[in-house]
Write a protein that holds these residues in place. Sequence first.
Motif, short mmCIF file in Angstrom:
data_model
loop_
_atom_site.label_atom_id
_atom_site.label_comp_id
_atom_site.label_asym_id
_atom_site.label_seq_id
_atom_site.Cartn_x
_atom_site.Cartn_y
_atom_site.Cartn_z
N ARG A 97 0.83 -1.22 0.00
CA ARG A 97 0.00 0.00 0.00
C ARG A 97 0.86 1.26 0.00
NH1 ARG A 97 -2.95 -3.40 3.34
NH2 ARG A 97 -2.23 -2.44 5.27
N LEU A 100 2.42 1.58 -3.51
CA LEU A 100 1.45 2.07 -4.49
C LEU A 100 1.22 3.57 -4.32
CD1 LEU A 100 -0.92 -0.97 -4.22
CD2 LEU A 100 0.18 -0.23 -6.35
N GLN A 101 1.12 4.03 -3.08
CA GLN A 101 0.94 5.46 -2.82
C GLN A 101 2.14 6.25 -3.34
OE1 GLN A 101 -1.90 6.84 -1.67
NE2 GLN A 101 -0.97 8.81 -2.03
N ALA A 123 -4.05 -5.17 -2.36
CA ALA A 123 -3.61 -3.77 -2.31
C ALA A 123 -3.70 -3.13 -3.69
CB ALA A 123 -2.19 -3.68 -1.76
N VAL A 124 -3.27 -3.85 -4.73
CA VAL A 124 -3.34 -3.31 -6.09
C VAL A 124 -4.79 -3.11 -6.50
CG1 VAL A 124 -2.84 -3.78 -8.53
CG2 VAL A 124 -1.10 -4.26 -6.79
N ARG A 126 -7.43 -2.57 -4.67
CA ARG A 126 -8.06 -1.47 -3.92
C ARG A 126 -7.49 -0.11 -4.29
NH1 ARG A 126 -8.54 -4.16 2.12
NH2 ARG A 126 -10.25 -5.55 1.58
N SER A 127 -6.27 -0.08 -4.83
CA SER A 127 -5.62 1.19 -5.16
C SER A 127 -6.26 1.89 -6.34
CB SER A 127 -4.13 0.97 -5.46
OG SER A 127 -3.97 0.35 -6.74
#
Length: 199
Positions: A97, A100-101, A123-124, A126-127
Motif C-alpha cells: 500500500r 502504491l501510494q 492492495a493493487v 483497492r488502489s
Amino acid sequence: MLTLHRARLVLPDPAAAPSITDGAVLVDGAVVAAVGPYAPVAGARVREWDGLLVPGLRNPAGHWLLEVAYHPDPREELGAEPLSADVPEEQRGPSARRGLQRMLGFGTTAVAGPFERAAVRTAVARSGLAALPGDGREGGLDPLAGGGRLAELVHRPLAVGGPADFAVFDAASVAELEERGAGRCLATVLGGRLLYRRR
C-alpha cells in the motif's frame, strides 16, 4: 461533476497525437469528456497546472516493487526508497500500500505484475491502479529512470470516453521530462480523482 484540467502543454498520446499548447482535459466523473485547446466550460471546476499533462504511466517493475522490495513506514526512519529486504508476510500488504501510494507521486496509473501474494493483489485492486502482465523485472519508483521513453511507458492514450487517468509533470517538453524523470510529478489523476498532488 465536471473538472477542467488546464495545462501549459497537453500531450494526449505521446506516440501519435500532437501536443496542445495551453490545452485542457475535461473530466466528467471518471472519464475524459474532451481534450483540446483551453476554453472555459460553464459549471466546471478548473484546475490549472503549470507543466506537461500526459497520460498516466505504466511502471514495468511493479512485481519487484510490490512483491520483493519493502517500502518502510515513515515511523521506521528508514527513508522513502524501496529496500531489498526479507520481511514477514504480514508486512507485505502495508508495504505494498505504501509502495502504491509512492508510485502515484511518479505519475503511475498502471503496474506490471505478476502479483502472486494475496495481500499484494488486494492492495493493487483497492488502489485503483491497473494491474498489467509483466516480466517481473527489477526497477525503481520512477518509470522514466535509466533512459525510459515516455511513448513506451504510457499506460493508454487520453481519449474522449476513455478513463481519466493522467499525470502532470513540472516539465516544458517530453525531452525535459525524459531527462529529469517522473520524480517531477505535480499531480496524478486516476479515474477522474486527484490522488496525488505535490505539496
